[in-house]
Design an enzyme around this catalytic site. Structure first.
Site, mmCIF file in Angstrom:
data_model
loop_
_atom_site.group_PDB
_atom_site.id
_atom_site.type_symbol
_atom_site.label_atom_id
_atom_site.label_comp_id
_atom_site.label_asym_id
_atom_site.label_seq_id
_atom_site.Cartn_x
_atom_site.Cartn_y
_atom_site.Cartn_z
ATOM 1 C CG ASP A 112 -2.056 -0.902 1.159
ATOM 2 O OD1 ASP A 112 -2.857 -0.954 2.101
ATOM 3 O OD2 ASP A 112 -2.155 -1.618 0.141
ATOM 4 C CG HIS A 154 -5.036 7.115 5.852
ATOM 5 N ND1 HIS A 154 -6.150 7.004 6.647
ATOM 6 C CD2 HIS A 154 -5.495 7.096 4.563
ATOM 7 C CE1 HIS A 154 -7.233 6.933 5.883
ATOM 8 N NE2 HIS A 154 -6.867 6.983 4.619
ATOM 9 N N GLY A 162 -2.038 3.684 4.460
ATOM 10 C CA GLY A 162 -2.984 4.179 3.471
ATOM 11 C C GLY A 162 -2.422 5.170 2.472
ATOM 12 C CG ASP A 189 -10.123 10.783 2.161
ATOM 13 O OD1 ASP A 189 -10.502 9.597 2.163
ATOM 14 O OD2 ASP A 189 -9.135 11.180 1.549
ATOM 15 C CG HIS A 191 -10.420 5.902 2.829
ATOM 16 N ND1 HIS A 191 -10.153 6.416 1.583
ATOM 17 C CD2 HIS A 191 -10.681 4.583 2.636
ATOM 18 C CE1 HIS A 191 -10.244 5.457 0.685
ATOM 19 N NE2 HIS A 191 -10.564 4.337 1.291
ATOM 20 C CG ASP A 277 -11.120 9.172 -1.140
ATOM 21 O OD1 ASP A 277 -10.211 8.483 -0.636
ATOM 22 O OD2 ASP A 277 -11.676 10.131 -0.547
ATOM 23 C CE1 TYR A 316 -8.080 7.060 -2.876
ATOM 24 C CE2 TYR A 316 -5.879 7.119 -3.808
ATOM 25 C CZ TYR A 316 -6.710 7.207 -2.720
ATOM 26 O OH TYR A 316 -6.190 7.462 -1.485
#
Lengths: 458, 403
Positions: A112, A154, A162, A189, A191, A277, A316
Site C-alpha cells: 500500500d 493516514h 494508506g 475524504d 476514509h 474519493d 483515485y
C-alpha cells in the site's frame, strides 16, 4: 438546492463576507506530478498537476497568490514523527534490495505504501506546502490557503499507512497552534481521518471531525462512539456513513453538524481535508457526491469567515479529482467557473463531455433517513458534552447537564498540566472517566446505526 | 501540431495508442493471448510505414514474452472455481451461493426470487471473499479481536508484507476476474478491515503545548524569523514587482461555444485550440510558464519521443496484464534505454494514459477510465463491435484530414 448556506455570523479578523472575494494563497510544487507510486497503484500525484493546469487555464491564477513550497526538513517532520521513522524515510531508496526487511515491516511500507523513487522529496514537498500554508495564516497574510499536495491524513507518528507517509496535516496544525488557541479539523475524504484524530486524540485544542464510510472499509477506525480520550474526550467527532450518500443528504448532515460545532467549539482556524474519493465514481470510494456537492462543504465552512486551510487527500479517479480541486480553488476565491472546460494541457482526459461538473451515479443511497437521524442525534449529544467556550458572544447555550461553571474557570486560566499520560495500549472504556455519561453506552445499544453489519464478522 | 498523432492518423489506418482499432485480420498466433494485442501488433508489422520505422521489433519482443510468461500459466485457469471449495460451509452451500451470485451478476436489477435471503446472501458473499483472499492466520487473528483493555491497536495491513513473501496461494492469474482479484489483493487491506482502535500514548499522540496567549511582540518576531519565513516558499505569481489585484480580474471562463475550424469538435479542432491556449498562456505567464513546467505537460511530452519509441512503449505496455507490475518499468527501461525512468513515467502519465481515454471516447465506451491500468480487458470482449465503430470513426477522420 440550498446553495451556499449561511453560516452563523461570527466576528472575525479575516474579513470578507460570504460571496465576496477572499485573499487566497495557493501552493504548488511543479515537480509533484512526476512522482510515481508504481504501476497499478491507485495514488497518482499526477492528478495535482492536472488540477493545476485547469486552475491556470481558467485564469484563476489572476485572483490568487501562487507559491512554490519550501521542502520540509527532517527537523520539521520530526515535530510529529518519530526519529527512527523519519531517518528511515530519508534514507529509503526505490531499490528493494537495499531496504532493511525489518524496517519495511516496522514502518509499514510495502504494498500500500511502497518505497518509490523520490519518496522523501515527495513527502517534503507535501509537508512543506502545508507548513507554509500554516505560516501564511499565522502571519495573517491570507484568509484561505490551499495545498492540494497535502491532506495525507493516514500517516502515523511511527509508520506509514494508506498511501500516506508524512502527516502534513498534523505538522500544519502544530504550526497553527502557535497562534491559534483552537483548531477545527474537518475531513470529508471517504476514509476516516485516523492519523489526524490519533495525533490529537487527547487534546481539546484540536477538534477533529471526520465524515467517512464506515464498515468493512479502510482503515477500520471512526466508529461513532470514538470521541477522544483524556482531555480530548468529546473533541473527536466521527460521522460514519454507508455507501451511496448523495449531495442533498450529505449537505444536510454536514451543515447541521458543523453549525453546532462552530457554535460550541468556536475555533480560531479551520483545516479542511478535501479528499476527492468521496466523489461519485471514485475508483476506491463508494459515495455518490458530485463536484458541486463536495465543494458545498468548503463553501459552507468559508461562510463562517474564519481563516481556513484547504488540503487535498484521497482521490483515485484522477480526472474527477482534477475537476473537484479546480472547482474548489474557484470556490475559495469566490468565483463560479463555466461548466465548459477551457482548453488545457490535459483536455482529452475529460472527454467525451469536457465539462467541469460530473453527474452522480444512479446507485442506491444506503443511508436511510432513520440512520441519519440517529447519527445526527448522537453527534449532537456528543457535542452537548463539551463545555461552552467562555467569554463568547453567544448567549444561547445548549441544555448542559454538566457543571458549566467549574469548567469555565478551567478554560479561563492556564489549564493544569495534563494529568494523565497514557503509557500505551488501547484507551480504556468510558467507565474510568469521572465525567462518564451512562447515557452514552445506552444510546449505543438502542438502535443499530450501521446498515452494514458485516464489519462485526470474523 | 502533435507530430506523432497527426502522422499516424493520416498515414495509418489505425491509431497506435490504444491499438483497438484495427482493420487487419486477426492472425492466429503461436501463443494465444489477448486477441487485441496480437491483431494490432500484427497490424503494426503489416503496415509498410510501421515496418520502415522498425516496428517489427516490438512484435518480436511481444511474442517472446507471451511465450515465456503465459503458456505455463494457462493450466491455472480454473483456479477461481477450484478455490471456492476451500471456503467455509461445505461445497453444497457454496455451489448454491455461487449460482446465486452468478444470477445477480447476469441481471443485477431484476427482483430476486427470494428477496428475504438477499441480505444473508450478501453477507455470505462478503465472508467468502474474505476467506478467499486471506490466509488462515489472518482470519484467526481477526477472531481474537484485541481485548478492549489490553492489546495495542490491531494492524491488519502488516499482513500484506508477509503475504507477498510467501506467495504460494495466489498464482499469476489469467482471467480478468482473477487479475482484478490480484490487484484487489493489493488493496485488500484498504478494502477490508475489522474495527480498529486509536492508539493512545506517547507513541501515537503529537505533543501539544498548553495554550498561552502570545506576548504582543511575538507576531513581529515570528514574521521576522528567517527560518520560519522561508517556509513561505517562493512566490511565482503574481511575478516580482506586481501586486495582486483581485477586484477587476476576469477568471473562470470556459471555452468558447463555437469556433472557426473547418471541422468543429473534431480531434484536430481540439488540438488546435489546445495549442492556442498553451501559446496564450506562455504569453501571459512569462517566466512562470517554465517554472510551472507547462512545457512538459500533456502531448508536449510526446514531442521528445520518436515514433518508434512510442510504438515500442505501447507494445510493452500491453504486456502489463500478464507481467508482474513491478517488472514493467524495468523491462521498459531496458528496451528504451535512452529514456530515464522519469521520462518513461512522464510519457506514461502525460501521453499514454490521455490517449487511452481518447480512444475509449472514440469507442463510445460507457465506462471511461483514465486510471485503470488493465482496461485492455474490456476491449477484448467487445473486439468485433469496437473495431467496426472505430473503423468508421477512423475513416471519417482520414477523409477529413485528407480533403
Amino acid at each position: 438546492m440550498a446553495a451556499s448556506g449561511e453560516g452563523a455570523s461570527l466576528a472575525s479578523a479575516a474579513g470578507g463576507e460570504d460571496g465576496r472575494r477572499r485573499r487566497v494563497s495557493y501552493f504548488y510544487e511543479p515537480s509533484i506530478g512526476d512522482y510515481y507510486y508504481g504501476q497499478g497503484h491507485p495514488m497518482k500525484p499526477h492528478r495535482i498537476r492536472m488540477a493545476h493546469s485547469l486552475v491556470v487555464h481558467y485564469g484563476l491564477h489572476r485572483l490568487l497568490e501562487l507559491s512554490r513550497p519550501y521542502p520540509a526538513s527532517d527537523a520539521d517532520i520530526r515535530r510529529f514523527h518519530s526519529d527512527d521513522y523519519v531517518a528511515f524515510l530519508a534514507s529509503a531508496t526505490g531499490n528493494p534490495a537495499l531496504l532493511d526487511a525489518r524496517a519495511v515491516k516496522r514502518f509499514n511500507v510495502g504494498e500500500d505504501c511502497p518505497v518509490f523513487d523520490g519518496l522523501f522529496p515527495f513527502c517534503q514537498a507535501s509537508a512543506g506546502g502545508s507548513i507554509g500554508a500554516a505560516v501564511k495564516l499565522n502571519r495573517g497574510d491570507a484568509d484561505i490557503t490551499v495545498n492540494w499536495a497535502g491532506g495525507l491524513h493516514h500517516a502515523k507518528k511511527g509508520e506509514a499507512s494508506g498511501f500516506c507517509y508524512v502527516n502534513d496535516i498534523v505538522l500544519a496544525i502544530l504550526e497553527l497552534l502557535k497562534f491559534h488557541r483552537r483548531v477545527l479539523y474537518v475531513d470529508i475524504d471517504v476514509h476516516h481521518g485516523d492519523g489526524v484524530e490519533e495525533a490529537f486524540f487527547t487534546t481539546n485544542r484540536v477538534m477533529t471531525c471526520s465524515f467517512h464510510k464506515y464498515g468493512d472499509f479502510f482503515p477500520g477506525t471512526g466508529h461513532i462512539t470514538d470521541v477522544g480520550a483524556g482531555e480530548g474526550k468529546h473533541y473527536a467527532l466521527n460521522v460514519p456513513l454507508s455507501d451511496g450518500i448523495d449531495d442533498d443528504t450529505f449537505r444536510d448532515l454536514f451543515q447541521c453538524i458543523i453549525k453546532k460545532v462552530m457554535e460550541v467549539y468556536q475555533p480560531d482556524v479551520v483545516v479542511l481535508q478535501c479528499g476527492a474519493d468521496s466523489l461519485a465514481g471514485d475508483r476506491l470510494g463508494c459515495f455518490n457526491l458530485s463536484v458541486k456537492g463536495h465543494a458545498d462543504c468548503l463553501r459552507y465552512l468559508r461562510s463562517f469567515n474564519i481563516p481556513m486551510m484547504v488540503l487535498g487527500g484521497g482521490g483515485y479517479t484522477i480526472r474527477n479529482v482534477a475537476r473537484c480541486w479546480c472547482y474548489e480553488t474557484a470556490v475559495a476565491v469566490g468565483v463560479e467557473p463555466d461548466n465548459k472546460l477551457p482548453y488545457n494541457d490535459y483536455y482529452e482526459y475529460f472527454g467525451p463531455d469536457y465539462n467541469l461538473h460530473i453527474q452522480p451515479r444512479s446507485v442506491e443511497n444506503l443511508n436511510s433517513t432513520k440512520d441519519l437521524e440517529n447519527i445526527k442525534s448522537m453527534i449532537l449529544d456528543h457535542l452537548s458534552k463539551i463545555e461552552h467556550v467562555p467569554s463568547t458572544q453567544f448567549h444561547d447555550r445548549p441544555s448542559d447537564p454538566e457543571a458549566p461553571e467549574q469548567e469555565e474557570e478551567d478554560m479561563d486560566k492556564r489549564p493544569p498540566q495534563r494529568s494523565r499520560l497514557w503509557s500505551g495500549g488501547a484507551y480504556e472504556s468510558d467507565t474510568e472517566d469521572p465525567d462518564n455519561m451512562k447515557t452514552e453506552t445506552n444510546d449505543l445499544s438502542a438502535s443499530s446505526v450501521m446498515k452494514d453489519e458485516s464489519n462485526d464478522d470474523s | 501540431m502533435v507530430g506523432m498523432y497527426q502522422q499516424q492518423l493520416v498515414e495509418d489506418p489505425f491509431p497506435l495508442s490504444g491499438g483497438y482499432c484495427s482493420d487487419q485480420p486477426r492472425h492466429a498466433p503461436a501463443s494465444a493471448s489477448t486477441s487485441t494485442s496480437t491483431s494490432s501488433s500484427a497490424a503494426v508489422a503489416a503496415s509498410p510505414l510501421a515496418q520502415a520505422h522498425g516496428a517489427g521489433e516490438p512484435r518480436r519482443l511481444f511474442e517472446a514474452f507471451m511465450g515465456e510468461i503465459l503458456l505455463p500459466l494457462r493450466g491455472e485457469g480454473g483456479a477461481n472455481g477450484g478455490g471456492v471449495g476451500r471456503g467455509p460451509g461445505g461445497v453444497g452451500d457454496l455451489g448454491e451461493l455461487l449460482r446465486w451470485t452468478r444470477e445477480v451478476a447476469a441481471n443485477p436489477v431484476a427482483a430476486r426470487p427470494v428477496p428475504a435471503e438477499v441480505k444473508a446472501r450478501k453477507r455470505q458473499v462478503l465472508a467468502l471473499r474474505r476467506a478467499r483472499y486471506l490466509r488462515m492466520e489472518d482470519v484467526a487473528n481477526a477472531d481474537e479481536l484485541p481485548s478492549f483493555f489490553k492489546k495495542r491497536k490491531y494492524r491488519s495491513h502488516n499482513n500484506h508484507a508477509e503475504r507477498q513473501k510467501g506467495k504460494g496461494s495466489m498464482n499469476m492469474p489469467t482471467r480478468k476476474s482473477e487479475r482484478l482479484a490480484k490487484r484487489m489483493k493489493l488493496m485488500t487491506s484498504v478494502l477490508l478491515t475489522q474495527r480498529k482502535k486509536i492508539g493512545v500514548g506517547e507513541h501515537f499522540q503529537a505533543e501539544v503545548p498548553d495554550w498561552t496567549e502570545p506576548p504582543s511582540d511575538e507576531l513581529a518576531r515570528y514574521k521576522n524569523d528567517p527560518n520560519i519565513s522561508k517556509m513561505l516558499g517562493t512566490r511565482i505569481w503574481p511575478p516580482e514587482g506586481q501586486v495582486l489585484q483581485t477586484d477587476k480580474k476576469i477568471a473562470g471562463q470556459g471555452r468558447m461555444e463555437s469556433c472557426n475550424c473547418s471541422y468543429p469538435g473534431s480531434f484536430f479542432c481540439r488540438q488546435h485550440h489546445t495549442d492556442a491556449a498553451r501559446d496564450q498562456l506562455r504569453c501571459e505567464l512569462g517566466r512562470a510558464f517554465t517554472e510551472w513546467r507547462f512545457d512538459s505537460m500533456g502531448e508536449e511530452v510526446s514531442k521528445m519521443w520518436t515514433r518508434e519509441e512510442q510504438l515500442k512503449f505501447n507494445a510493452l505496455e500491453r504486456l502489463v496484464p500478464v507481467m508482474d507490475h513491478k517488472t514493467f518499468w524495468a523491462v521498459a527501461s531496458k528496451h528504451l534505454a535512452s529514456k530515464t525512468r522519469i521520462e518513461l513515467v512522464r510519457y506514461y502519465l502525460n501521453v499514454f494514459l490521455m490517449r487511452r481515454v481518447l480512444s475509449q471516447c472514440r469507442l463510445n465506451l460507457l465506462e471511461i477510465d483514465s486510471d485503470e491500468d488493465e482496461t485492455e480487458e474490456e476491449e477484448d470482449e467487445d473486439q468485433s463491435e469496437s473495431t467496426s465503430t472505430s473503423q468508421r470513426t477512423q475513416d471519417a477522420q482520414n477523409v477529413k484530414s485528407i480533403s
